[in-house]
Design a protein around this motif. Structure first.
Motif, mmCIF file in Angstrom:
data_model
loop_
_atom_site.group_PDB
_atom_site.id
_atom_site.type_symbol
_atom_site.label_atom_id
_atom_site.label_comp_id
_atom_site.label_asym_id
_atom_site.label_seq_id
_atom_site.Cartn_x
_atom_site.Cartn_y
_atom_site.Cartn_z
ATOM 1 N N VAL A 1 10.501 5.616 -10.000
ATOM 2 C CA VAL A 1 11.716 5.943 -9.256
ATOM 3 C C VAL A 1 11.675 7.390 -8.804
ATOM 4 C CG1 VAL A 1 14.227 6.194 -9.425
ATOM 5 C CG2 VAL A 1 13.099 4.214 -10.458
ATOM 6 N N PHE A 2 11.994 7.608 -7.532
ATOM 7 C CA PHE A 2 12.237 8.943 -7.009
ATOM 8 C C PHE A 2 13.743 9.157 -7.007
ATOM 9 C CE2 PHE A 2 13.108 11.303 -2.865
ATOM 10 C CZ PHE A 2 13.026 12.558 -3.448
ATOM 11 N N ALA A 3 14.193 10.260 -7.627
ATOM 12 C CA ALA A 3 15.619 10.542 -7.735
ATOM 13 C C ALA A 3 15.908 11.957 -7.261
ATOM 14 C CB ALA A 3 16.088 10.367 -9.184
ATOM 15 N N LEU A 4 16.859 12.084 -6.325
ATOM 16 C CA LEU A 4 17.264 13.396 -5.831
ATOM 17 C C LEU A 4 18.585 13.263 -5.093
ATOM 18 C CD1 LEU A 4 16.322 16.394 -5.616
ATOM 19 C CD2 LEU A 4 15.362 15.816 -3.384
ATOM 20 N N ASP A 5 19.422 14.279 -5.217
ATOM 21 C CA ASP A 5 20.699 14.328 -4.503
ATOM 22 C C ASP A 5 21.574 13.114 -4.768
ATOM 23 O OD1 ASP A 5 19.820 16.714 -3.413
ATOM 24 O OD2 ASP A 5 19.166 15.812 -1.526
ATOM 25 N N GLY A 6 21.486 12.571 -5.971
ATOM 26 C CA GLY A 6 22.319 11.440 -6.350
ATOM 27 C C GLY A 6 21.777 10.087 -5.947
ATOM 28 N N GLY A 7 20.650 10.055 -5.246
ATOM 29 C CA GLY A 7 20.052 8.790 -4.841
ATOM 30 C C GLY A 7 18.867 8.421 -5.704
ATOM 31 N N ARG A 8 18.526 7.147 -5.724
ATOM 32 C CA ARG A 8 17.378 6.644 -6.477
ATOM 33 C C ARG A 8 16.644 5.626 -5.617
ATOM 34 N NH1 ARG A 8 17.292 7.401 -11.975
ATOM 35 N NH2 ARG A 8 16.285 5.380 -12.304
ATOM 36 N N TRP A 9 15.324 5.757 -5.533
ATOM 37 C CA TRP A 9 14.516 4.874 -4.710
ATOM 38 C C TRP A 9 13.280 4.451 -5.485
ATOM 39 C CZ3 TRP A 9 16.676 9.479 -3.293
ATOM 40 C CH2 TRP A 9 17.634 9.454 -2.273
ATOM 41 N N ASP A 10 12.953 3.155 -5.435
ATOM 42 C CA ASP A 10 11.710 2.672 -6.018
ATOM 43 C C ASP A 10 10.542 3.107 -5.136
ATOM 44 O OD1 ASP A 10 13.016 1.377 -8.119
ATOM 45 O OD2 ASP A 10 13.264 -0.464 -6.941
ATOM 46 N N VAL A 11 9.511 3.672 -5.734
ATOM 47 C CA VAL A 11 8.378 4.191 -4.962
ATOM 48 C C VAL A 11 7.059 3.849 -5.637
ATOM 49 C CG1 VAL A 11 9.586 6.116 -3.838
ATOM 50 C CG2 VAL A 11 8.639 6.431 -6.142
ATOM 51 N N ASP A 12 6.029 3.752 -4.819
ATOM 52 C CA ASP A 12 4.647 3.659 -5.276
ATOM 53 C C ASP A 12 3.951 4.962 -4.912
ATOM 54 O OD1 ASP A 12 4.983 0.978 -6.097
ATOM 55 O OD2 ASP A 12 4.544 0.271 -4.058
ATOM 56 N N GLY B 1 1.256 5.552 0.329
ATOM 57 C CA GLY B 1 0.737 4.802 1.455
ATOM 58 C C GLY B 1 -0.740 5.013 1.704
ATOM 59 N N GLU B 2 -1.147 4.684 2.934
ATOM 60 C CA GLU B 2 -2.558 4.662 3.276
ATOM 61 C C GLU B 2 -3.066 6.023 3.746
ATOM 62 O OE1 GLU B 2 -4.430 2.029 2.560
ATOM 63 O OE2 GLU B 2 -2.538 1.304 1.715
ATOM 64 N N THR B 3 -4.380 6.184 3.681
ATOM 65 C CA THR B 3 -5.004 7.387 4.197
ATOM 66 C C THR B 3 -4.988 7.370 5.719
ATOM 67 O OG1 THR B 3 -7.201 6.393 4.178
ATOM 68 C CG2 THR B 3 -6.518 7.571 2.198
ATOM 69 N N THR B 4 -5.212 8.545 6.299
ATOM 70 C CA THR B 4 -5.340 8.677 7.742
ATOM 71 C C THR B 4 -6.361 9.776 7.997
ATOM 72 O OG1 THR B 4 -4.125 9.037 9.820
ATOM 73 C CG2 THR B 4 -3.337 10.252 7.882
ATOM 74 N N THR B 5 -6.427 10.291 9.197
ATOM 75 C CA THR B 5 -7.292 11.426 9.498
ATOM 76 C C THR B 5 -6.509 12.460 10.288
ATOM 77 O OG1 THR B 5 -8.114 10.550 11.604
ATOM 78 C CG2 THR B 5 -9.345 9.949 9.598
ATOM 79 N N ILE B 6 -6.985 13.677 10.263
ATOM 80 C CA ILE B 6 -6.364 14.726 11.073
ATOM 81 C C ILE B 6 -6.408 14.329 12.548
ATOM 82 C CG2 ILE B 6 -6.591 17.110 11.859
ATOM 83 C CD1 ILE B 6 -5.367 16.832 9.047
ATOM 84 N N GLY B 7 -7.526 13.778 12.984
ATOM 85 C CA GLY B 7 -7.656 13.380 14.375
ATOM 86 C C GLY B 7 -6.694 12.295 14.796
ATOM 87 N N ALA B 8 -6.342 11.414 13.869
ATOM 88 C CA ALA B 8 -5.393 10.347 14.188
ATOM 89 C C ALA B 8 -3.970 10.866 14.300
ATOM 90 C CB ALA B 8 -5.468 9.253 13.128
ATOM 91 N N GLU B 9 -3.641 11.902 13.551
ATOM 92 C CA GLU B 9 -2.265 12.412 13.539
ATOM 93 C C GLU B 9 -2.023 13.487 14.585
ATOM 94 O OE1 GLU B 9 -0.175 10.679 11.799
ATOM 95 O OE2 GLU B 9 -1.911 9.558 11.055
ATOM 96 N N ALA B 10 -3.022 14.285 14.905
ATOM 97 C CA ALA B 10 -2.831 15.421 15.815
ATOM 98 C C ALA B 10 -2.253 15.045 17.175
ATOM 99 C CB ALA B 10 -4.154 16.174 15.988
ATOM 100 N N PRO B 11 -2.655 13.931 17.801
ATOM 101 C CA PRO B 11 -2.111 13.619 19.122
ATOM 102 C C PRO B 11 -0.602 13.366 19.141
ATOM 103 C CG PRO B 11 -4.133 12.393 18.736
ATOM 104 C CD PRO B 11 -3.738 13.000 17.430
#
Length: 206
Positions: free
Chosen positions: A13-24, A189-199
């Motif tokens: 669980v991620f918890a912050l600012d009064g909220g709670r979320w299930d996370v992987d 989540g999944e991996t990516t690359t700098i080249g995929a995100e830069a555009p």
């Protein structure tokens, strides 16, 4: 054997600012058969210790101090006899999860952590949190971005101690300047690359 990158995924669980979320959460281990560096320690110290598999752990480097990245850090530190390292600007968040026990040491911009003969450079990349850091490993063509950069864009900035303009500046100056073929190993989540995100940089502030 040469250095390699391994992963396990833990859930909680991620918890912050009064909220709670299930996370992987992704947990990354960089090293060889003898020693390794652990990137983040979420939820399940035993599962991470199993991935380490008896190797010497040089450090547990926390990309930031949201609870879902550090809640198992001190337990893991005791299991594998390794120090927990965190940028001091994130102590305000660390103290919410571990109010009575500080991390063992600090991460700082430009610091080099060496594991299995491979340099790991700390990049201070505030925005998702004040002390968020990424870990650049040029020898492996890798950068570990925690929650600063994901496949699809910047990490979240809608909660306390975060800022959208700051995270975009951090990504632009510190990450998108890395080689395009650098693999981005994310906190979720999944991996990516700098080249995929830069555009997509222009879309973030459109």
């Amino acid at each position: 054997m040469s250095a390699r990158i391994e992963r396990t995924v833990t859930s909680g669980v991620f918890a912050l600012d009064g909220g709670r979320w299930d996370v992987d959460n992704n947990v990354w281990v960089v090293g060889d058969d003898d020693e390794c560096l652990v990137v983040d320690a979420p939820h399940d110290a035993r599962a991470i210790a199993d991935l380490v598999a008896g190797r010497r752990v040089t450090a547990i480097a926390c990309t930031h101090a949201h609870n879902d990245h550090v809640d198992a850090a001190l337990e893991l530190a005791a299991l594998v006899d390794a120090p927990v390292l965190l940028h001091p600007a994130d102590r305000v968040l660390w103290d919410r999860t571990h109010p009575d026990r500080p991390p063992h040491g600090e991460l700082s911009d430009g610091q080099t952590l060496t594991v299995a003969g491979v340099p790991v450079t700390v990049l201070h990349t505030p925005g998702h949190s004040p002390g968020s850091c990424c870990l650049s490993v040029p020898a492996l063509g890798a950068v570990f971005t925690g929650d600063t950069l994901f496949a699809g864009g910047p990490g979240a900035t809608g909660r306390s101690y975060s800022d959208f303009d700051t995270i975009v500046d951090s990504i632009t100056r510190r990450l998108l300047t890395l080689p395009a073929d650098t693999t981005v190993y994310t906190g979720h989540g999944e991996t990516t690359t700098i080249g995929a995100e830069a555009p997509h940089r222009a879309e973030w502030t459109a």
